[in-house]
Structures are given as C-alpha cells and as structure tokens.
Design a protein around this motif. Sequence first.
Motif, PDB file in Angstrom:
ATOM      1  N   UNK A 106       0.792  -1.225   0.000  1.00 59.59           N
ATOM      2  CA  UNK A 106       0.000   0.000   0.000  1.00 59.59           C
ATOM      3  C   UNK A 106       0.830   1.284   0.000  1.00 59.59           C
ATOM      4  N   UNK A 107       2.154   1.184   0.109  1.00 57.16           N
ATOM      5  CA  UNK A 107       2.990   2.376   0.229  1.00 57.16           C
ATOM      6  C   UNK A 107       4.133   2.375  -0.784  1.00 57.16           C
ATOM      7  N   UNK A 108       4.701   3.522  -0.986  1.00 56.90           N
ATOM      8  CA  UNK A 108       5.821   3.709  -1.910  1.00 56.90           C
ATOM      9  C   UNK A 108       7.132   3.541  -1.149  1.00 56.90           C
ATOM     10  N   UNK A 109       7.458   2.332  -0.782  1.00 55.73           N
ATOM     11  CA  UNK A 109       8.656   2.049  -0.005  1.00 55.73           C
ATOM     12  C   UNK A 109       9.135   0.649  -0.382  1.00 55.73           C
ATOM     13  N   UNK A 110      10.447   0.460  -0.442  1.00 54.46           N
ATOM     14  CA  UNK A 110      10.932  -0.886  -0.732  1.00 54.46           C
ATOM     15  C   UNK A 110      10.726  -1.772   0.489  1.00 54.46           C
ATOM     16  N   UNK A 111      10.648  -3.060   0.264  1.00 53.89           N
ATOM     17  CA  UNK A 111      10.469  -3.984   1.380  1.00 53.89           C
ATOM     18  C   UNK A 111      11.683  -3.937   2.313  1.00 53.89           C
ATOM     19  N   UNK A 112      12.880  -3.816   1.743  1.00 51.58           N
ATOM     20  CA  UNK A 112      14.089  -3.719   2.569  1.00 51.58           C
ATOM     21  C   UNK A 112      14.075  -2.495   3.464  1.00 51.58           C
ATOM     22  N   UNK A 113      13.657  -1.344   2.920  1.00 52.65           N
ATOM     23  CA  UNK A 113      13.575  -0.125   3.733  1.00 52.65           C
ATOM     24  C   UNK A 113      12.526  -0.263   4.827  1.00 52.65           C
TER      25      UNK A 113
END
Length: 142
Positions: A106-113
Amino acid sequence: MASRADGRENAWAHMMAPSIDDLAQIAEDAFARLPEVFARRCGDIAILVVEFPDEQTAEDLELETPFDLLGLYEGIDLASASSFDAPEAPNRIVLFRRALLDYWAEHEETLGDLVTHVLVHEIGHHFGLSDDDMEAIEAAAR
C-alpha cells in the motif's frame, strides 16, 4: 512458460510473496548494515518473523486487526534492566510477515527499507531511544 511477444520471459509470472525465511534474511541483512557500535550494544537480541501476532498479544495491545502491528519488541529494555533481575526469555524482536507485506503493498517504499525501519524502531524500544535517534540510525543503515 509465459513469454512476451519479443521473446523475453515475463519475470513476474512465477514470483511469489516473500516467505518468512525471506523476511528473516532481509532482517538479518538490515541488522548487519546497522552502525557497529549500535549493533554491538544489542547483545543477543533475537529476531523472529511470524505471520501474525498471537491472540494474547492482539488482545493485550487492543489491536483492531492483526494487520495493525508490523513489529514488536519483547523483553526488558536496557533502562529497566537490573543485574538483580532473574533471567527471563531472551530479548527479541518479532516481525509480522503479513502486516509487513500488506503495508508494503500500500505504500511507496521498498520492502528492505520497511523491514529496516521496523527493525530499528523495535531496537529503539530496547534502548529507550527517541524517534529522532531512530531516524538517524535508520539513515545510517541505508
């Protein structure tokens, strides 16, 4: 096997959601990137990945849904610890796979971050750090 008209295979055709083991590896990698002085002070803190919080945890934290909790620090924080305390279960951070994947989708973020952010936040509870301290450590881990 699915192929595109230009002959390249569709890379997404066979991908699966990251497993518990995948997320555990991402968390280990994130921990390894933390500043050495910070990581050393974590001691033997364990990192565990599970699907969802158990019913008792959900009830204790008054969660509306199990997707409300991305991670949890379990143990005695360093500010409260005493050498006179009887040893309890090891301090640990629990990451909740399904909630993390739902948030990630649902968000603009990498899974690692995302995993790094949650891991640093939960370690912060272990140390009693402020949100600003946690943000600085997270930035150094990138």
